[in-house]
Write a protein that holds these residues in place. Sequence first.
Motif: not given
Length: 187
Positions: A144-169
């Motif tokens: 977000e700070p990097i995007a703001e420096n370029k005047n870019i809006a960065l949003h997350v719109r998660a309408t529901r919780q979603l869980t997957v099995r995987g390697d988080r990193d």
Amino acid sequence: MRAQERVEEVNQRVQRIIAGDLRERLPYRSVDEPFSKLAIIVNGMLDEMETLIHALAGVGNDIAHDLRTPLTCARLTLERGRTNATTLAQLQAAVDRATTGIDQALTIVTALLRLAEIENGRRSAGFGCVELHEMLREVRDIYEPIAENKNIALHVRATRQLTVRGDRDLLIEAVANLVDNAVKFTP
């Protein structure tokens, strides 16, 4: 004599393959003939090896490209710090920025090693449930700070919780790479 001639022809072609001509293939005549069946199997194996070698060369190029950016930034930051810093605090700030670039390069190397472990089946034991909405918010917070420096809006719109099995990193690395490229190359 015909068998000896065929063996000699195969030997010559194998020698060309060993010398690096990966397009070379073994001759065959009839599919029902045992010698031809063997040649078809070996040719299939050579096709697969050629494909893997070309893919490996592509991976090497991708790795070099991905590492070049953070390492170049770190180097330039250190050079500018050495040339332009007039106080110890300015020099320390330059070193801190360079360290961030080096950390990015190390993250890429670590991710590549994790991928190799997964392909070898050793890393899948480290898989777990990953809450994607939280992971996306974490990536947003980082960029977000990097995007703001370029005047870019960065949003997350998660309408529901979603869980997957995987390697988080690795999932964070993949999403961060996408967001990083989007922020860098968005006008």
